[in-house]
Design an enzyme around this catalytic site. Structure first.
Site, PDB file in Angstrom:
ATOM      1  N   SER A 236      -4.817   0.856   5.213  1.00 60.54           N
ATOM      2  CA  SER A 236      -4.385   1.837   4.227  1.00 60.54           C
ATOM      3  C   SER A 236      -3.670   3.001   4.913  1.00 60.54           C
ATOM      4  CB  SER A 236      -5.600   2.289   3.397  1.00 60.54           C
ATOM      5  OG  SER A 236      -5.205   2.987   2.244  1.00 60.54           O
TER       6      SER A 236
ATOM      7  N   ASP B  39      -3.420  -6.037  -4.532  1.00 65.05           N
ATOM      8  CA  ASP B  39      -3.515  -4.782  -3.773  1.00 65.05           C
ATOM      9  C   ASP B  39      -2.739  -3.649  -4.439  1.00 65.05           C
ATOM     10  OD1 ASP B  39      -3.781  -2.944  -1.617  1.00 65.05           O
ATOM     11  OD2 ASP B  39      -3.631  -4.575  -0.163  1.00 65.05           O
TER      12      ASP B  39
ATOM     13  N   HIS C 213      -7.259  -4.281  -2.285  1.00 64.79           N
ATOM     14  CA  HIS C 213      -7.055  -3.380  -1.145  1.00 64.79           C
ATOM     15  C   HIS C 213      -8.107  -3.546  -0.056  1.00 64.79           C
ATOM     16  CE1 HIS C 213      -4.960  -0.020   0.585  1.00 64.79           C
ATOM     17  NE2 HIS C 213      -5.993   0.811   0.526  1.00 64.79           N
TER      18      HIS C 213
END
Length: 318
Positions: A120, A260, A287
């Protein structure tokens, strides 16, 4: 499994106005001359802490790759700087890359080499750091880290448009009123998170620990990101990390999930501009693919890190 209980390294954070420390721990052994280069993990947020990346310790068990976890400055067990709320001159990409450099030098990893995995926000750091061709970097994994924040926001808008009408209307109404903390907003946002952040119900305890860190101290998150995952008003709003991607010389693996929040749209520029790159999308994940498809995730990462075949040509499922 050999694990340090946690150590601190002093970090001279520019402009902090006080002494700072970075907390880290190591799963595995760094001392053995025959040991694999370690994998340094970069957590997301910013400010989510290291706990939610705990599954990556599997790579030591399965591949004997030592794994280094740390809490970035401003969260977890590292030094907090709540007094820097909104200070964009302090909370910069360079601050976090200096912290990473400081940890690498402290552990004397330049000569033996190291791997890097960023997830991320950590993936954004990973891509930028790799583009500077740091001494010692062997391979890099950018996991659900956008190459372009404007494209990330565009992708999120598409996902929001697919939410049930009542949820979407609630989120839009809260956004107009600047209401990001009410129970109404959190309930509506949780629908997005349940589809595109983590599809496991209930959430893993380690992920809940990450959310707790963000709730306890959201200084860096609000300053850099903004009030939520899909509303970006912070300093990274116009970030285009792919502009430097052509400078990445290390072999690089890109990962994201089919559902995602970091959509293919904002991953594609990494794939187009990194010279030696492979891209794999995990079909049953969002995610948090390292939880959602844990076994396959570790097989992919472990195989990439230990393979000597390289990624000389572009390949991918995208």
């Amino acid at each position: 499994m050999a694990t340090t209980e946690g150590e601190y390294v002093n970090f001279n954070a520019p402009g902090a106005g006080k002494p700072c420390k970075t907390w880290y721990k190591i799963v595995g052994h760094l001392e053995s001359s025959s040991a694999s280069p370690p994998l340094i993990t970069l957590h997301g947020g910013p400010g989510a802490g290291h706990e939610y990346l705990a599954p990556l310790a599997d790579l030591y068990h399965s591949r004997q790759i030592p794994v280094i976890f740390y809490d970035q400055i401003g969260c977890g067990r590292s030094t907090h700087l709540r007094e820097k709320m909104g200070d964009r001159s302090f909370w910069t990409f360079d601050l976090f890359l200096k912290e990473l450099d400081n940890l690498i030098d402290h552990l004397k990893l330049r000569d033996r080499g190291f791997y890097l995995l960023g997830q991320s926000w950590g993936g954004m750091l990973c891509g930028l750091y790799a583009s500077r061709r740091p001494a010692g970097l062997r391979k890099a994994i950018i996991a659900s880290g956008p190459a372009s924040v404007p494209l990330y926001v565009q992708g999120c808008q598409g996902l929001l448009a697919e939410l049930p009408p009542d949820v979407r209307e609630t989120l839009e109404d809260c956004e107009r009123r600047g209401d990001y903390e009410s129970e109404t907003y959190e309930k509506a946002a949780s629908v997005f998170y349940g589809r595109h952040v983590c599809r496991i119900d209930p959430y893993p305890d380690e992920l809940l620990a990450g959310f707790a860190h963000l709730k306890e101290d959201n200084t860096s998150y609000l300053t850099i990101q903004g009030p939520s995952e899909f509303i970006v008003t912070g300093s990274m709003k116009n970030w285009e990390g792919w502009h430097d991607a052509h400078n990445i010389s290390a072999e690089t693996l890109l990962l994201n999930g089919r559902y995602d929040e970091v959509t293919d749209l904002c991953m594609t520029p990494w794939f187009k501009h990194i010279p030696k790159v492979k891209w794999i999308t995990l079909e049953n994940s969002s995610h948090m693919a390292h939880f959602e498809e844990r076994e396959r995730y570790m097989q992919i990462c472990g195989g990439f890190l230990t393979s000597d075949k390289g990624a000389a040509t572009k390949s991918g499922i995208y």
